[in-house]
Design a protein around this motif. Sequence first.
Motif, short mmCIF file in Angstrom:
data_model
loop_
_atom_site.label_atom_id
_atom_site.label_comp_id
_atom_site.label_asym_id
_atom_site.label_seq_id
_atom_site.Cartn_x
_atom_site.Cartn_y
_atom_site.Cartn_z
N ALA A 132 -4.58 -8.52 -14.17
CA ALA A 132 -4.75 -9.33 -15.55
C ALA A 132 -6.18 -8.69 -16.14
O ALA A 132 -6.13 -8.23 -17.39
CB ALA A 132 -4.87 -10.77 -15.39
N MET A 133 -7.06 -8.36 -15.50
CA MET A 133 -8.24 -7.83 -15.81
C MET A 133 -8.10 -6.19 -16.19
O MET A 133 -8.44 -5.80 -17.08
CB MET A 133 -9.49 -8.04 -14.70
N ALA A 134 -7.41 -5.45 -15.25
CA ALA A 134 -7.08 -4.33 -15.53
C ALA A 134 -6.26 -3.94 -16.77
O ALA A 134 -6.62 -3.11 -17.66
CB ALA A 134 -6.48 -3.72 -14.43
N VAL A 175 -11.83 -2.01 -22.86
CA VAL A 175 -12.98 -1.94 -22.35
C VAL A 175 -12.73 -1.42 -20.90
O VAL A 175 -11.68 -1.90 -20.03
CB VAL A 175 -13.07 -3.63 -21.97
N PRO A 176 -13.76 -0.62 -20.16
CA PRO A 176 -13.40 -0.36 -18.95
C PRO A 176 -13.69 -1.16 -17.80
O PRO A 176 -14.56 -2.27 -18.07
CB PRO A 176 -14.57 0.90 -18.60
N VAL A 177 -12.83 -1.36 -16.80
CA VAL A 177 -12.64 -2.34 -15.89
C VAL A 177 -12.54 -1.78 -14.31
O VAL A 177 -11.97 -0.85 -14.08
CB VAL A 177 -11.57 -3.29 -16.07
N THR A 178 -13.77 -2.19 -13.65
CA THR A 178 -13.45 -1.63 -12.36
C THR A 178 -13.19 -2.98 -11.37
O THR A 178 -13.90 -3.96 -11.57
CB THR A 178 -14.86 -1.24 -11.72
N VAL A 179 -11.90 -2.75 -10.75
CA VAL A 179 -11.69 -3.97 -9.95
C VAL A 179 -11.70 -3.54 -8.41
O VAL A 179 -11.40 -2.66 -7.94
CB VAL A 179 -10.19 -4.23 -10.01
N VAL A 180 -12.58 -4.47 -7.59
CA VAL A 180 -13.04 -4.26 -6.29
C VAL A 180 -11.76 -5.04 -5.52
O VAL A 180 -11.62 -6.34 -5.93
CB VAL A 180 -14.35 -4.66 -5.90
N MET A 181 -10.87 -4.53 -4.78
CA MET A 181 -10.00 -5.06 -3.92
C MET A 181 -10.33 -5.08 -2.49
O MET A 181 -10.73 -3.91 -2.00
CB MET A 181 -8.71 -4.58 -4.38
N PRO A 182 -9.88 -6.14 -1.64
CA PRO A 182 -10.12 -5.98 -0.24
C PRO A 182 -9.09 -5.00 0.21
O PRO A 182 -7.86 -4.56 -0.47
CB PRO A 182 -9.91 -7.46 0.40
N THR A 183 -9.27 -4.58 1.46
CA THR A 183 -8.24 -3.49 1.84
C THR A 183 -6.87 -4.16 2.36
O THR A 183 -6.08 -3.42 2.37
CB THR A 183 -8.93 -2.86 3.40
N VAL A 184 -6.88 -5.40 2.37
CA VAL A 184 -5.78 -6.03 2.78
C VAL A 184 -4.80 -6.48 1.41
O VAL A 184 -3.96 -7.14 1.85
CB VAL A 184 -5.94 -7.46 3.50
N ALA A 185 -5.28 -6.12 0.44
CA ALA A 185 -4.66 -6.53 -1.04
C ALA A 185 -3.27 -5.81 -0.83
O ALA A 185 -2.98 -4.59 -0.60
CB ALA A 185 -5.40 -5.96 -2.04
N PRO A 186 -2.36 -6.63 -1.36
CA PRO A 186 -0.81 -5.75 -1.48
C PRO A 186 -0.91 -4.41 -2.15
O PRO A 186 -1.48 -4.41 -3.38
CB PRO A 186 -0.12 -6.94 -2.17
N LEU A 187 -0.07 -3.49 -1.72
CA LEU A 187 -0.33 -2.29 -2.28
C LEU A 187 0.33 -2.27 -3.75
O LEU A 187 -0.12 -1.25 -4.49
CB LEU A 187 0.30 -1.22 -1.16
N ALA A 188 1.13 -3.21 -3.91
CA ALA A 188 1.81 -3.14 -5.28
C ALA A 188 0.93 -3.44 -6.23
O ALA A 188 0.95 -2.86 -7.24
CB ALA A 188 3.14 -4.12 -5.05
N LYS A 222 -0.35 -1.32 -9.32
CA LYS A 222 -0.29 -1.68 -10.88
C LYS A 222 -1.73 -1.75 -11.53
O LYS A 222 -1.69 -1.62 -12.53
CB LYS A 222 0.40 -3.11 -10.66
N CYS A 223 -2.68 -2.01 -10.63
CA CYS A 223 -4.04 -1.77 -11.25
C CYS A 223 -4.68 -0.55 -11.55
O CYS A 223 -4.99 -0.31 -12.66
CB CYS A 223 -5.05 -2.61 -10.17
N ARG A 224 -3.86 0.58 -10.82
CA ARG A 224 -4.31 1.74 -10.95
C ARG A 224 -3.70 2.28 -12.25
O ARG A 224 -4.30 2.98 -13.13
CB ARG A 224 -4.10 2.55 -9.84
N VAL A 225 -2.29 1.75 -12.75
CA VAL A 225 -1.68 2.05 -13.82
C VAL A 225 -2.14 1.43 -14.91
O VAL A 225 -2.10 2.22 -15.87
CB VAL A 225 -0.41 1.94 -13.40
N SER A 226 -2.60 0.20 -14.94
CA SER A 226 -2.99 -0.42 -16.08
C SER A 226 -4.25 0.28 -16.81
O SER A 226 -5.21 1.04 -16.34
CB SER A 226 -3.42 -1.75 -15.43
#
Length: 115
Positions: A84-86, A94-107, A111-115
């Motif tokens: 949602a933030m991305a 607005v530029p958004v940097t999202v920090v995700m844990p290594t166990v985050a679902p790859l999907a 999707k965050c990278r594409v947004s």
Amino acid sequence: FADISRAHVGIRSGVVRTVCERSHFLSEQLGANIYLKPEFRQFTGSFKERGARNAILQLLRKHGESFKSKGGVISASAGNHALAMAYHGKELGVPVTVVMPTVAPLAKVDKCRVS
């Protein structure tokens, strides 16, 4: 109440308005009136969009347009909030940097990278 009204007005152009719908099946099964709010109809499929968009809009109101050029927003999440933030950061410029844990679902990561 003023904060809620301000948020409602601010986010309404960027989120889908969903209504509470009575579930006849669940109401009958449970013996109570059960209502469902189909937030899966949001672009990201989650109610998290409302809070994400509102947070970004509040920061824009507080810091002005210069906020966009100063690095934007940093958020930590493993899923729906990150997406949602991305998405809303991109929508609002607005530029958004999202920090995700290594166990985050790859999907979600993709999707965050594409947004």
